[in-house]
Write an enzyme that holds these catalytic residues in place. Structure first.
Site, PDB file in Angstrom:
ATOM      1  N   LYS A  11       8.043   9.538  -2.849  1.00 13.51           N
ATOM      2  CA  LYS A  11       6.756   9.253  -3.485  1.00 13.51           C
ATOM      3  C   LYS A  11       6.070  10.534  -3.983  1.00 13.51           C
ATOM      4  CE  LYS A  11       5.995   5.078  -0.716  1.00 13.51           C
ATOM      5  NZ  LYS A  11       5.015   4.323   0.109  1.00 13.51           N
ATOM      6  N   TYR A  51       5.589  -3.540  -6.450  1.00 14.50           N
ATOM      7  CA  TYR A  51       4.678  -3.870  -5.346  1.00 14.50           C
ATOM      8  C   TYR A  51       4.050  -5.253  -5.478  1.00 14.50           C
ATOM      9  CZ  TYR A  51       5.301   0.839  -3.548  1.00 14.50           C
ATOM     10  OH  TYR A  51       5.850   1.994  -3.011  1.00 14.50           O
ATOM     11  N   ASN A 114       2.820   8.210   2.436  1.00 17.87           N
ATOM     12  CA  ASN A 114       3.800   8.256   3.521  1.00 17.87           C
ATOM     13  C   ASN A 114       5.191   8.662   3.047  1.00 17.87           C
ATOM     14  OD1 ASN A 114       4.386   5.947   2.190  1.00 17.87           O
ATOM     15  ND2 ASN A 114       4.089   4.558   3.925  1.00 17.87           N
ATOM     16  N   HIS A 117       9.604   5.471   0.105  1.00 17.58           N
ATOM     17  CA  HIS A 117       9.773   4.014   0.125  1.00 17.58           C
ATOM     18  C   HIS A 117      11.250   3.726   0.366  1.00 17.58           C
ATOM     19  CE1 HIS A 117       9.932  -0.190  -1.079  1.00 17.58           C
ATOM     20  NE2 HIS A 117      11.047   0.146  -1.701  1.00 17.58           N
ATOM     21  N   GLU A 128      14.881  -3.968  -6.699  1.00 16.65           N
ATOM     22  CA  GLU A 128      14.100  -2.743  -6.889  1.00 16.65           C
ATOM     23  C   GLU A 128      14.877  -1.716  -7.716  1.00 16.65           C
ATOM     24  OE1 GLU A 128      12.816  -1.634  -2.933  1.00 16.65           O
ATOM     25  OE2 GLU A 128      11.339  -3.250  -2.882  1.00 16.65           O
TER      26      GLU A 128
HETATM   27  N1  UDP Z   1       0.239   0.927   2.360  1.00 19.77           N
HETATM   28  C1  UDP Z   1      -1.055   1.440   2.415  1.00 19.77           C
HETATM   29  N2  UDP Z   1      -1.897   1.001   3.411  1.00 19.77           N
HETATM   30  C2  UDP Z   1      -1.507   0.087   4.335  1.00 19.77           C
HETATM   31  C3  UDP Z   1      -0.210  -0.443   4.253  1.00 19.77           C
HETATM   32  C4  UDP Z   1       0.636  -0.006   3.260  1.00 19.77           C
HETATM   33  O1  UDP Z   1      -1.433   2.260   1.582  1.00 19.77           O
HETATM   34  O2  UDP Z   1      -2.307  -0.264   5.192  1.00 19.77           O
HETATM   35  C5  UDP Z   1       1.148   1.406   1.318  1.00 19.77           C
HETATM   36  C6  UDP Z   1       2.124   2.446   1.865  1.00 19.77           C
HETATM   37  O3  UDP Z   1       2.358   3.423   0.873  1.00 19.77           O
HETATM   38  C7  UDP Z   1       3.356   1.595   2.119  1.00 19.77           C
HETATM   39  C8  UDP Z   1       3.306   0.620   0.950  1.00 19.77           C
HETATM   40  O4  UDP Z   1       1.929   0.332   0.812  1.00 19.77           O
HETATM   41  O5  UDP Z   1       4.538   2.375   2.162  1.00 19.77           O
HETATM   42  C9  UDP Z   1       4.076  -0.667   1.153  1.00 19.77           C
HETATM   43  O6  UDP Z   1       3.660  -1.267   2.362  1.00 19.77           O
HETATM   44  P1  UDP Z   1       4.723  -1.898   3.378  1.00 19.77           P
HETATM   45  O7  UDP Z   1       3.961  -2.678   4.392  1.00 19.77           O
HETATM   46  O8  UDP Z   1       5.772  -2.606   2.604  1.00 19.77           O
HETATM   47  O9  UDP Z   1       5.306  -0.611   4.128  1.00 19.77           O
HETATM   48  P2  UDP Z   1       6.749   0.077   4.076  1.00 19.77           P
HETATM   49  O10 UDP Z   1       7.771  -0.986   3.820  1.00 19.77           O
HETATM   50  O11 UDP Z   1       6.699   1.113   2.977  1.00 19.77           O
HETATM   51  O12 UDP Z   1       6.906   0.725   5.422  1.00 19.77           O
HETATM   52 MG    MG Z   2       7.829  -2.518   2.405  1.00 18.86          MG
END
Ligand code: UDP
Ligand code: MG
Length: 156
Positions: A11, A51, A114, A117, A128
């Site tokens: 990211k 997303y 974070n 992805h 994706e």
């Molecule tokens: N995200 C965020 N706040 C939250 C949860 C998710 O900004 O409370 C963002 C974060 O960048 C995350 C992405 O949305 O990686 C997708 O969320 P997901 O729950 O799918 O998490 P991941 O699969 O990336 O662990």
């Molecule tokens: Mg996810």
């Protein structure tokens, strides 16, 4: 042993912090193989497709803004059980909860910024990858050194 492909993005925070090489090394050192990789500036359309499942959530607008704000690397990685192995290497979504030793656990303190992805399923990975790559951009692995990955479950 299931040879799988997964889709991964480094990211904008990862790229801006000059951590792309370090994070990529985690995947390569584990034994995963690059099938495709490029640096992109994500479009609004790509972010919306990527997303879609999060549309309507409180963090959605900020997430799309963040992901389209600066370049990120997109890639396809291949290896034994690649989907679950990569998710484990990446760690829990929020860097504050992610275990030390995982990428998010070692490099961040944020839920949104974070670093990485990683797809959560084989079918989802295909979808994706299709948002960011044309089929011909996925390089067919050469067998010259492929035995290392194909035999990675075997001690013999
Ligand atoms: N995200 C965020 N706040 C939250 C949860 C998710 O900004 O409370 C963002 C974060 O960048 C995350 C992405 O949305 O990686 C997708 O969320 P997901 O729950 O799918 O998490 P991941 O699969 O990336 O662990
Ligand atoms: Mg996810």
């Amino acid at each position: 042993m299931a040879l799988e492909r997964t889709f991964v993005m480094l990211k904008p925070d990862c790229v801006e912090r000059r951590l792309a090489g370090k994070v990529l090394a985690r995947f390569e050192e584990k034994g995963l193989r690059l099938v495709a990789m490029k640096l992109i500036q994500m479009t609004q359309k790509q972010a919306a497709e990527q997303y879609r499942e999060h549309e309507g959530k409180g963090f959605y607008a900020g997430l799309v803004k963040f992901m389209t704000s600066a370049p990120c690397f997109v890639m396809v990685l291949e290896g034994a059980s690649a989907v679950s192995v990569v998710r484990k290497l990446v760690g829990a979504t929020n860097g504050r909860n992610a275990e030390p030793g995982t990428i998010r656990g070692d490099f961040g303190l944020s839920a949104g910024l974070n670093l990485v992805h990683a797809s959560d399923g084989v079918e989802r990975a295909k979808v994706e990858a299709g948002i960011f790559f044309r089929p011909e951009e996925l390089v067919t692995p050469q067998n010259a050194i492929g035995h290392w990955i194909e035999n990675s479950e075997d001690a013999s």
